[in-house]
Scaffold this active site. Sequence first.
Site, PDB file in Angstrom:
ATOM      1  N   GLY A 140       0.847  -1.185   0.000  1.00 21.34           N
ATOM      2  CA  GLY A 140       0.000   0.000   0.000  1.00 21.34           C
ATOM      3  C   GLY A 140       0.881   1.234   0.000  1.00 21.34           C
ATOM      4  O   GLY A 140       0.718   2.145  -0.803  1.00 21.34           O
ATOM      5  N   GLY A 141       1.831   1.235   0.923  1.00 18.23           N
ATOM      6  CA  GLY A 141       2.738   2.366   1.015  1.00 18.23           C
ATOM      7  C   GLY A 141       4.067   1.955   1.605  1.00 18.23           C
ATOM      8  O   GLY A 141       4.178   0.900   2.238  1.00 18.23           O
ATOM      9  N   MET A 142       5.073   2.764   1.334  1.00 21.23           N
ATOM     10  CA  MET A 142       6.401   2.536   1.903  1.00 21.23           C
ATOM     11  C   MET A 142       6.962   3.894   2.326  1.00 21.23           C
ATOM     12  O   MET A 142       7.025   4.832   1.525  1.00 21.23           O
ATOM     13  CB  MET A 142       7.310   1.855   0.869  1.00 21.23           C
ATOM     14  CG  MET A 142       8.747   1.650   1.338  1.00 21.23           C
ATOM     15  SD  MET A 142       8.850   0.518   2.753  1.00 21.23           S
ATOM     16  CE  MET A 142      10.237   1.214   3.627  1.00 21.23           C
ATOM     17  N   GLU A 143       7.392   3.950   3.582  1.00 19.16           N
ATOM     18  CA  GLU A 143       7.740   5.214   4.239  1.00 19.16           C
ATOM     19  C   GLU A 143       9.130   5.732   3.891  1.00 19.16           C
ATOM     20  O   GLU A 143       9.876   6.153   4.774  1.00 19.16           O
ATOM     21  CB  GLU A 143       7.610   5.027   5.755  1.00 19.16           C
ATOM     22  CG  GLU A 143       8.619   4.045   6.407  1.00 19.16           C
ATOM     23  CD  GLU A 143       8.189   2.590   6.400  1.00 19.16           C
ATOM     24  OE1 GLU A 143       7.386   2.182   5.535  1.00 19.16           O
ATOM     25  OE2 GLU A 143       8.680   1.835   7.263  1.00 19.16           O
ATOM     26  N   ASN A 144       9.498   5.732   2.627  1.00 16.23           N
ATOM     27  CA  ASN A 144      10.824   6.238   2.275  1.00 16.23           C
ATOM     28  C   ASN A 144      10.932   7.701   2.727  1.00 16.23           C
ATOM     29  O   ASN A 144      10.042   8.502   2.448  1.00 16.23           O
ATOM     30  CB  ASN A 144      11.056   6.073   0.784  1.00 16.23           C
ATOM     31  CG  ASN A 144      11.041   4.605   0.390  1.00 16.23           C
ATOM     32  OD1 ASN A 144      11.655   3.775   1.059  1.00 16.23           O
ATOM     33  ND2 ASN A 144      10.300   4.256  -0.651  1.00 16.23           N
ATOM     34  N   HIS A 163      -0.528   6.601   8.003  1.00 13.23           N
ATOM     35  CA  HIS A 163       0.366   5.525   8.441  1.00 13.23           C
ATOM     36  C   HIS A 163       1.814   5.791   8.009  1.00 13.23           C
ATOM     37  O   HIS A 163       2.730   5.794   8.838  1.00 13.23           O
ATOM     38  CB  HIS A 163      -0.128   4.183   7.896  1.00 13.23           C
ATOM     39  CG  HIS A 163       0.734   3.025   8.261  1.00 13.23           C
ATOM     40  ND1 HIS A 163       0.473   2.210   9.345  1.00 13.23           N
ATOM     41  CD2 HIS A 163       1.876   2.544   7.700  1.00 13.23           C
ATOM     42  CE1 HIS A 163       1.414   1.287   9.435  1.00 13.23           C
ATOM     43  NE2 HIS A 163       2.281   1.457   8.433  1.00 13.23           N
ATOM     44  N   GLU A 164       1.995   6.028   6.730  1.00 14.07           N
ATOM     45  CA  GLU A 164       3.372   6.227   6.241  1.00 14.07           C
ATOM     46  C   GLU A 164       3.987   7.489   6.843  1.00 14.07           C
ATOM     47  O   GLU A 164       5.180   7.524   7.158  1.00 14.07           O
ATOM     48  CB  GLU A 164       3.411   6.278   4.715  1.00 14.07           C
ATOM     49  CG  GLU A 164       2.807   5.057   3.998  1.00 14.07           C
ATOM     50  CD  GLU A 164       3.259   3.711   4.542  1.00 14.07           C
ATOM     51  OE1 GLU A 164       4.375   3.613   5.096  1.00 14.07           O
ATOM     52  OE2 GLU A 164       2.486   2.737   4.427  1.00 14.07           O
ATOM     53  N   HIS A 190       5.372   6.881  10.257  1.00 18.01           N
ATOM     54  CA  HIS A 190       6.688   6.232  10.239  1.00 18.01           C
ATOM     55  C   HIS A 190       7.833   7.255  10.274  1.00 18.01           C
ATOM     56  O   HIS A 190       8.970   6.893  10.578  1.00 18.01           O
ATOM     57  CB  HIS A 190       6.856   5.378   8.984  1.00 18.01           C
ATOM     58  CG  HIS A 190       6.372   3.963   9.118  1.00 18.01           C
ATOM     59  ND1 HIS A 190       6.816   3.109  10.109  1.00 18.01           N
ATOM     60  CD2 HIS A 190       5.506   3.237   8.362  1.00 18.01           C
ATOM     61  CE1 HIS A 190       6.245   1.922   9.951  1.00 18.01           C
ATOM     62  NE2 HIS A 190       5.435   1.974   8.906  1.00 18.01           N
ATOM     63  N   GLU A 236       6.069  -1.082  13.363  1.00 19.65           N
ATOM     64  CA  GLU A 236       4.702  -1.100  12.826  1.00 19.65           C
ATOM     65  C   GLU A 236       3.611  -0.908  13.879  1.00 19.65           C
ATOM     66  O   GLU A 236       2.623  -0.224  13.622  1.00 19.65           O
ATOM     67  CB  GLU A 236       4.452  -2.375  12.013  1.00 19.65           C
ATOM     68  CG  GLU A 236       5.324  -2.491  10.760  1.00 19.65           C
ATOM     69  CD  GLU A 236       5.131  -1.362   9.744  1.00 19.65           C
ATOM     70  OE1 GLU A 236       4.113  -0.640   9.808  1.00 19.65           O
ATOM     71  OE2 GLU A 236       6.035  -1.196   8.881  1.00 19.65           O
TER      72      GLU A 236
HETATM   73  N1  BES Z   1       6.937  -0.363   5.930  1.00 20.05           N
HETATM   74  C1  BES Z   1       5.704  -0.960   5.577  1.00 20.05           C
HETATM   75  C2  BES Z   1       5.806  -1.840   4.371  1.00 20.05           C
HETATM   76  C3  BES Z   1       6.785  -2.987   4.520  1.00 20.05           C
HETATM   77  C4  BES Z   1       6.924  -3.688   5.707  1.00 20.05           C
HETATM   78  C5  BES Z   1       7.542  -3.357   3.445  1.00 20.05           C
HETATM   79  C6  BES Z   1       7.841  -4.743   5.797  1.00 20.05           C
HETATM   80  C7  BES Z   1       8.452  -4.411   3.536  1.00 20.05           C
HETATM   81  C8  BES Z   1       8.603  -5.083   4.720  1.00 20.05           C
HETATM   82  C9  BES Z   1       4.620   0.095   5.343  1.00 20.05           C
HETATM   83  O1  BES Z   1       4.680   1.145   6.242  1.00 20.05           O
HETATM   84  C10 BES Z   1       3.289  -0.542   5.579  1.00 20.05           C
HETATM   85  O2  BES Z   1       3.060  -0.963   6.681  1.00 20.05           O
HETATM   86  N2  BES Z   1       2.431  -0.580   4.577  1.00 20.05           N
HETATM   87  C11 BES Z   1       1.104  -1.128   4.684  1.00 20.05           C
HETATM   88  C12 BES Z   1       0.078  -0.035   4.805  1.00 20.05           C
HETATM   89  C13 BES Z   1      -0.469   0.220   6.137  1.00 20.05           C
HETATM   90  C14 BES Z   1      -1.613   1.206   6.077  1.00 20.05           C
HETATM   91  C15 BES Z   1      -0.765  -0.916   7.027  1.00 20.05           C
HETATM   92  C16 BES Z   1       0.788  -1.851   3.399  1.00 20.05           C
HETATM   93  O3  BES Z   1       1.494  -1.652   2.428  1.00 20.05           O
HETATM   94  O4  BES Z   1      -0.180  -2.599   3.372  1.00 20.05           O
HETATM   95 ZN    ZN Z   2       4.084   0.522   8.202  1.00 19.17          ZN
END
Ligand code: BES
Ligand code: ZN
Length: 631
Positions: A296-300, A323-324, A327, A346
């Site tokens: 869904g997203g990645m907090e770069n 969410h992002e 982070h 998380e």
């Molecule tokens: N940092 C995570 C994505 C992630 C975690 C990538 C572990 C690789 C390894 C990101 O912040 C995340 O949690 N994304 C969620 C969205 C959120 C609203 C729960 C996602 O992509 O579903």
């Molecule tokens: Zn996350």
Amino acid sequence: MKFTFISICTLLIGLLVISSCSTNLDNSNENKSDARSQAILNMKRATDHHSYSKPEEAVVTHLEWDAKVDFETRTVYATATYSINTSEDAKKILLDIRELDILSVRVDGSETSFDIGDGQAFIGAPLSIPVTPSSKSVSITYNTQPGADAFLWVEGNENSNPFLFTQSQAILARTWIPCQDSPGVRFTYSAKVEVPNNLMALMSAVNPTEKSTDGVYTFVMDQPIPSYLLALAVGDVEFRSVGEHTGVYATPDLIEAAAYEFGEMEDLLVAAEGLYGKYAWERYDLLVLPAAFPFGGMENPRLTFATPTIIAGDRSLVSLVAHELAHSWSGNLVTNSTWDDFWLNEGFTVYFEQRIMEAVYGRDISEMLATLSYRGLVDEVSEIMDLNPDDTHLRLHLKGRNPDDGMTAIAYDKGYLFLRMIEETVGRETFDDFLSTYFSKHAFTVMDTDNFIEYIERELLADEQTRKAVNLTAWIDGAGLPDNCPNVYSERIEKVDNAVAKWAEGGLNTSDIPWGEWLYQERYRFLKSIPESVTVEKLDDLNVTFNVSGTGNNEVLFAWLEQSILKQHTDSYPRLETFLINVGRRKFLTPLYSAMLETGQSQMAKDIYKKARPNYHSVSTGTMDELLADA
Ligand code: BES
Ligand code: ZN
């Protein structure tokens, strides 16, 4: 004894905060303060089973990355030059690499021999470079391989230009940059990247807002970050400002919609700062990626990468942005020490996300979201309990396993409920003070589960009775959901639950369902709760009455498609196929393909996957290959 240890830790953390501040404020002192912060980091780093690096012997402090991106060969040709700090008896520096072609290595400018150790699946191999205690830099010239797991190369066609993006978390950075690929090692970076000159390059750094004329871009990230936050995207994107510190990047076809959808980003940022202190990264921008993005997203840092599936036209899916953004504190400022401590990233982020949502949109909305995640968690806990109860502990044991295995609702939602329980036990004001201090005290450092326990027991749970009420052990090293798990309740969701039950039994006509008045969360809940007994005709009636399959909300569409598979609503299958071919978000793929397998439709699953697989990122193909292996 304990007192002395704690005092030393406090002193070291204090020094580190001072030194990282001076890194930001006074560049002339950069190297000195870096050295100090790294020395301190070295002393308290937990063992990371997912990296070959030995930072206590020699550690990187700054990266200069010089790269050329070639879409024709799907290759990046690059030189990574690291400033390093070495211990008194350093003999080598170890970097993580996976499937990189290492062409040459220099130490302080002179070419040297190097050694690549035996490789392991998903971990890769150690690149060992001989150094001495007086070595100052190592430089690696290499190229990536076309199948590098961090990358997704999206082909262009007559309507669109090609696109490239990376996903480094958890341990994929090593597939595109040789690095000490451990969340406990932070470094600053600068980069020069050459791309085809109709495309823009963006990184987790200070970014351009216009295309360059020659396809060359330079980047600076002068706050130290761990390697999993290294990111690169190359595409035909435009920038649109949406607030004083916020903006969006998207391809021309999406920029308008994206600017509207994320138009409240500045409000989220202001709310977040109001909760837990100043935003540390100056700007918060968001890049809309191709639909193949596996998350869904990645907090770069400075530039969240996001799936276009959250563009709903009505800003209803912005909790993902909350969410992002969160982070930027939990994860990017205070970072999990190893992937076993993933919940510290998380769980804190989901808690913070909920608080931002509550502050900006009200408790009604945030409680609805909390109720949905609670339901998801309960389902997932019961599934994981059958496979391996230890995986329901907050503290994970991922040695020898892919850290990706830890990406379950446990870290996210059990982590969230844990913090919510503490909030409810000590009171919101006290808990908020605790969190603000936690973030500021540990900014630009790592946290592991043991240190967290020690910290919270000292700072918040000194009182015996409170400590008993909270019961850290049950949450952190115990299975399932402990007895003191908070009660999450949403009146609106309860009404939906009643409606779906009545409708299923025939006590409520389809046309009397208040579908039009419902928010997406309510529609989603309804679809997710349809019992097995409901016939495909009744499901079709729902679709005919409310045009459910025509929704622009991808969460609702996903829930609809899942029900369609379960009840074999074949009219929806063409929509299902296009969705699966276009969208690579794993959170949607796993349940949809699983539903096909569970209902004896594995041939359809395999047929669709065959067409869709070339569009997916390795994160998604990794999971789907396994899922469909014996179908
Ligand atoms: N940092 C995570 C994505 C992630 C975690 C990538 C572990 C690789 C390894 C990101 O912040 C995340 O949690 N994304 C969620 C969205 C959120 C609203 C729960 C996602 O992509 O579903
Ligand atoms: Zn996350």
